[in-house]
Design an enzyme around this catalytic site. Structure first.
Site, PDB file in Angstrom:
ATOM      1  N   THR A   1     105.844  -3.032  -1.344  1.00 61.24           N
ATOM      2  CA  THR A   1     107.221  -2.502  -1.388  1.00 61.24           C
ATOM      3  C   THR A   1     108.025  -3.175  -0.280  1.00 61.24           C
ATOM      4  O   THR A   1     107.495  -3.390   0.811  1.00 61.24           O
ATOM      5  CB  THR A   1     107.256  -0.959  -1.206  1.00 61.24           C
ATOM      6  OG1 THR A   1     108.593  -0.548  -0.958  1.00 61.24           O
ATOM      7  CG2 THR A   1     106.386  -0.477  -0.066  1.00 61.24           C
TER       8      THR A   1
ATOM      9  N   ASP B   1     110.321  -1.946   1.408  1.00 61.28           N
ATOM     10  CA  ASP B   1     110.846  -0.993   2.403  1.00 61.28           C
ATOM     11  C   ASP B   1     110.024  -0.875   3.686  1.00 61.28           C
ATOM     12  O   ASP B   1     110.514  -0.317   4.674  1.00 61.28           O
ATOM     13  CB  ASP B   1     110.969   0.405   1.774  1.00 61.28           C
ATOM     14  CG  ASP B   1     112.081   0.466   0.742  1.00 61.28           C
ATOM     15  OD1 ASP B   1     112.983  -0.393   0.806  1.00 61.28           O
ATOM     16  OD2 ASP B   1     112.040   1.343  -0.130  1.00 61.28           O
TER      17      ASP B   1
ATOM     18  N   ARG C   1     108.210   2.617 -14.138  1.00 64.29           N
ATOM     19  CA  ARG C   1     108.032   3.979 -13.629  1.00 64.29           C
ATOM     20  C   ARG C   1     107.664   4.811 -14.850  1.00 64.29           C
ATOM     21  O   ARG C   1     108.367   4.787 -15.857  1.00 64.29           O
ATOM     22  CB  ARG C   1     109.307   4.466 -12.957  1.00 64.29           C
ATOM     23  CG  ARG C   1     109.699   3.521 -11.806  1.00 64.29           C
ATOM     24  CD  ARG C   1     110.727   4.107 -10.885  1.00 64.29           C
ATOM     25  NE  ARG C   1     111.342   3.076 -10.067  1.00 64.29           N
ATOM     26  CZ  ARG C   1     110.926   2.720  -8.848  1.00 64.29           C
ATOM     27  NH1 ARG C   1     109.893   3.319  -8.302  1.00 64.29           N
ATOM     28  NH2 ARG C   1     111.553   1.779  -8.178  1.00 64.29           N
TER      29      ARG C   1
ATOM     30  N   ASP D   1     107.675   1.161   4.324  1.00 72.12           N
ATOM     31  CA  ASP D   1     107.729   2.584   4.677  1.00 72.12           C
ATOM     32  C   ASP D   1     106.396   3.307   4.472  1.00 72.12           C
ATOM     33  O   ASP D   1     106.376   4.518   4.263  1.00 72.12           O
ATOM     34  CB  ASP D   1     108.824   3.280   3.839  1.00 72.12           C
ATOM     35  CG  ASP D   1     108.591   3.135   2.342  1.00 72.12           C
ATOM     36  OD1 ASP D   1     107.688   2.378   1.947  1.00 72.12           O
ATOM     37  OD2 ASP D   1     109.300   3.788   1.571  1.00 72.12           O
TER      38      ASP D   1
ATOM     39  N   GLY E   1     108.637  -0.091  -7.695  1.00 74.87           N
ATOM     40  CA  GLY E   1     109.578  -1.207  -7.538  1.00 74.87           C
ATOM     41  C   GLY E   1     108.839  -2.516  -7.315  1.00 74.87           C
ATOM     42  O   GLY E   1     107.809  -2.544  -6.662  1.00 74.87           O
TER      43      GLY E   1
ATOM     44  N   ARG F   1     116.196   3.769   1.603  1.00 70.53           N
ATOM     45  CA  ARG F   1     116.672   5.152   1.449  1.00 70.53           C
ATOM     46  C   ARG F   1     116.194   6.018   2.607  1.00 70.53           C
ATOM     47  O   ARG F   1     116.938   6.832   3.121  1.00 70.53           O
ATOM     48  CB  ARG F   1     116.169   5.742   0.123  1.00 70.53           C
ATOM     49  CG  ARG F   1     117.040   5.403  -1.065  1.00 70.53           C
ATOM     50  CD  ARG F   1     116.660   6.231  -2.268  1.00 70.53           C
ATOM     51  NE  ARG F   1     115.259   6.033  -2.639  1.00 70.53           N
ATOM     52  CZ  ARG F   1     114.852   5.144  -3.529  1.00 70.53           C
ATOM     53  NH1 ARG F   1     115.732   4.405  -4.166  1.00 70.53           N
ATOM     54  NH2 ARG F   1     113.570   4.999  -3.823  1.00 70.53           N
TER      55      ARG F   1
ATOM     56  N   ASP G   1     104.297   4.498  -2.390  1.00 71.82           N
ATOM     57  CA  ASP G   1     103.597   5.780  -2.232  1.00 71.82           C
ATOM     58  C   ASP G   1     103.468   6.570  -3.540  1.00 71.82           C
ATOM     59  O   ASP G   1     102.488   7.289  -3.740  1.00 71.82           O
ATOM     60  CB  ASP G   1     104.226   6.627  -1.121  1.00 71.82           C
ATOM     61  CG  ASP G   1     105.705   6.890  -1.362  1.00 71.82           C
ATOM     62  OD1 ASP G   1     106.279   6.320  -2.305  1.00 71.82           O
ATOM     63  OD2 ASP G   1     106.288   7.680  -0.590  1.00 71.82           O
TER      64      ASP G   1
HETATM   65  P1  ATP Z   1     108.644   2.139  -4.626  1.00 74.38           P
HETATM   66  O1  ATP Z   1     108.325   2.433  -3.188  1.00 74.38           O
HETATM   67  O2  ATP Z   1     109.033   0.741  -4.868  1.00 74.38           O
HETATM   68  O3  ATP Z   1     109.567   3.154  -5.259  1.00 74.38           O
HETATM   69  P2  ATP Z   1     106.497   3.630  -5.805  1.00 74.38           P
HETATM   70  O4  ATP Z   1     105.084   3.288  -6.154  1.00 74.38           O
HETATM   71  O5  ATP Z   1     106.678   4.695  -4.753  1.00 74.38           O
HETATM   72  O6  ATP Z   1     107.230   2.286  -5.430  1.00 74.38           O
HETATM   73  P3  ATP Z   1     107.354   5.480  -7.877  1.00 74.38           P
HETATM   74  O7  ATP Z   1     108.284   5.314  -9.019  1.00 74.38           O
HETATM   75  O8  ATP Z   1     107.580   6.594  -6.930  1.00 74.38           O
HETATM   76  O9  ATP Z   1     107.287   4.060  -7.135  1.00 74.38           O
HETATM   77  O10 ATP Z   1     105.873   5.655  -8.465  1.00 74.38           O
HETATM   78  C1  ATP Z   1     105.353   4.743  -9.426  1.00 74.38           C
HETATM   79  C2  ATP Z   1     104.678   5.505 -10.532  1.00 74.38           C
HETATM   80  O11 ATP Z   1     103.574   6.236 -10.002  1.00 74.38           O
HETATM   81  C3  ATP Z   1     105.542   6.570 -11.196  1.00 74.38           C
HETATM   82  O12 ATP Z   1     106.395   6.040 -12.167  1.00 74.38           O
HETATM   83  C4  ATP Z   1     104.485   7.477 -11.805  1.00 74.38           C
HETATM   84  O13 ATP Z   1     104.003   6.962 -13.022  1.00 74.38           O
HETATM   85  C5  ATP Z   1     103.371   7.426 -10.747  1.00 74.38           C
HETATM   86  N1  ATP Z   1     103.512   8.600  -9.870  1.00 74.38           N
HETATM   87  C6  ATP Z   1     104.395   8.778  -8.877  1.00 74.38           C
HETATM   88  N2  ATP Z   1     104.269  10.005  -8.317  1.00 74.38           N
HETATM   89  C7  ATP Z   1     103.283  10.624  -8.996  1.00 74.38           C
HETATM   90  C8  ATP Z   1     102.684  11.916  -8.944  1.00 74.38           C
HETATM   91  N3  ATP Z   1     103.070  12.823  -8.050  1.00 74.38           N
HETATM   92  N4  ATP Z   1     101.681  12.197  -9.808  1.00 74.38           N
HETATM   93  C9  ATP Z   1     101.261  11.283 -10.708  1.00 74.38           C
HETATM   94  N5  ATP Z   1     101.794  10.051 -10.826  1.00 74.38           N
HETATM   95  C10 ATP Z   1     102.776   9.720  -9.998  1.00 74.38           C
END
Ligand code: ATP
Length: 327
Positions: free
Chosen positions: A129, A131, A75, A133, A14, A175, A106
């Site tokens: 982020t 959040d 994503r 978090d 995000g 969330r 994360d």
């Molecule tokens: P936000 O907190 O805003 O959601 P985020 O970094 O946690 O940010 P995610 O969509 O969970 O957002 O992760 C971003 C990208 O990281 C995913 O679209 C994916 O490409 C990669 N990713 C997430 N989890 C994994 C995983 N377990 N293994 C490999 N790549 C991952």
């Protein structure tokens, strides 16, 4: 230890206000230190699809004040697979990139950790982020701006709530994390705050509203984090309406407007500090670390440690105070 010559930077997951200020800091610190800088568009999606663009110091002009991310974010499902990560690494090799700075949440950290461990490419992550978090940093990029956006909305809603003697339920992002709800709820003088971490139950809220009525409160603001266990603002409003049919109840879901906007002074400086520290750490030979802020000091935390810990970020005094200051 090989010297890093070409650093790739990307934003992922995000978007959050302050990401642009952070990209600026990463690019300029890298160039100042003698590295070549490359932006990777749309996070892991761009890595898999070979969307790389060279960045010089001027390429990050006039972005410090902008919300969103000039590198775009996405994503990427393909990156979750070993084949997708192999493709991404091949593209990194093709472009001569020998170090990475990842800005995201994360999920982004998990992907970065896997890529770095599998292909031995150094990576430093920055918590971006709204959040707040993530373990290992008191604050994440964008959190302060999101709080300010929410209190601006609460202030406006308060005007109309007071004029019409209404009860407003305002749902904010979070969330799993009640950080925005608690912080903005206190700053906005909310009568009650419902959080994912503390399940006080609906009875507590009903008593609170009843108590308010007894002391002649004619309007109320209730802040609800989207992950609250009572099912979100619409559900809570329905339950309250059944109990108190005379209440004039309205619901506002703030949604994605909390993600946008010009970053606050705090977020711009935090973004600059974290971006600067990330490149310094990478060039000093650190890898698979997150740069965060602890007690207003930069702190490195191992990615595995950051990913394996959950931090309870709601200060006890804030939780206690939030109930007292609205009597
Ligand atoms: P936000 O907190 O805003 O959601 P985020 O970094 O946690 O940010 P995610 O969509 O969970 O957002 O992760 C971003 C990208 O990281 C995913 O679209 C994916 O490409 C990669 N990713 C997430 N989890 C994994 C995983 N377990 N293994 C490999 N790549 C991952």
């Amino acid at each position: 230890m090989a010297t890093i010559k070409k650093i790739g930077v990307f934003t992922s997951g995000g978007d959050a206000p302050g990401m642009n200020a952070c990209i600026r800091a990463v690019v300029r610190t890298g160039i100042f230190s003698g590295a070549e800088m490359v932006g990777i568009r749309q996070g892991y999606q761009g890595m898999v699809e070979n969307q790389f663009l060279p960045m010089d110091a001027r390429s990050v002009c006039n972005i410090i004040q902008l919300g969103g991310t000039i590198l775009k974010t996405a994503r990427c499902a393909e990156f979750r697979t070993p084949e997708g990560r192999k493709k991404a690494f091949k593209n990194l090799q093709k472009n001569g990139i020998d170090g990475l700075v990842a800005i995201g949440g994360d999920g982004t950290f998990t992907g970065a950790e896997l890529l770095s461990r599998t292909y031995d490419i150094p990576v430093i992550c920055i918590p971006g982020t709204i959040d707040n978090d993530l373990y290992g940093s008191d604050f994440t990029l964008g959190y302060d701006t999101a709080n300010n956006t929410v209190i601006e909305a609460i202030d406006k809603i308060r005007d109309t709530a007071a004029s019409h003697d209404r009860v407003f339920f305002i749902e904010v992002m979070g969330r799993d994390s009640g950080c925005i709800a608690l912080q903005a709820g206190i700053a906005g003088g909310a009568e009650a705050i419902l959080l994912p971490e503390t399940d006080e139950g609906i009875e507590h809220l009903l008593h609170k509203l009843e108590d308010g009525e007894k002391i002649n409160k004619s309007s109320s603001i209730v802040i609800i984090a989207e992950g609250d266990k009572n099912g979100g603002a619409y559900n809570v409003s329905k339950i309250v309406k059944e109990k108190f049919p005379a209440y004039d109840i309205k619901v506002t879901i703030l949604g994605h407007l909390q993600r946008g906007g010009s970053p606050t002074s705090y977020d711009r400086v935090l973004a600059s500090r974290l971006g600067y520290a990330a490149v310094k750490a990478l060039l000093a030979g650190e890898t698979r670390k997150m740069v965060g802020i602890r007690g207003n000091k930069i702190k490195l935390t191992g990615l595995e440690e950051a990913l394996n810990h959950k931090e309870f970020k709601l200060e006890a005094d804030l939780l206690e105070m939030s109930g007292i200051l609205t009597i």
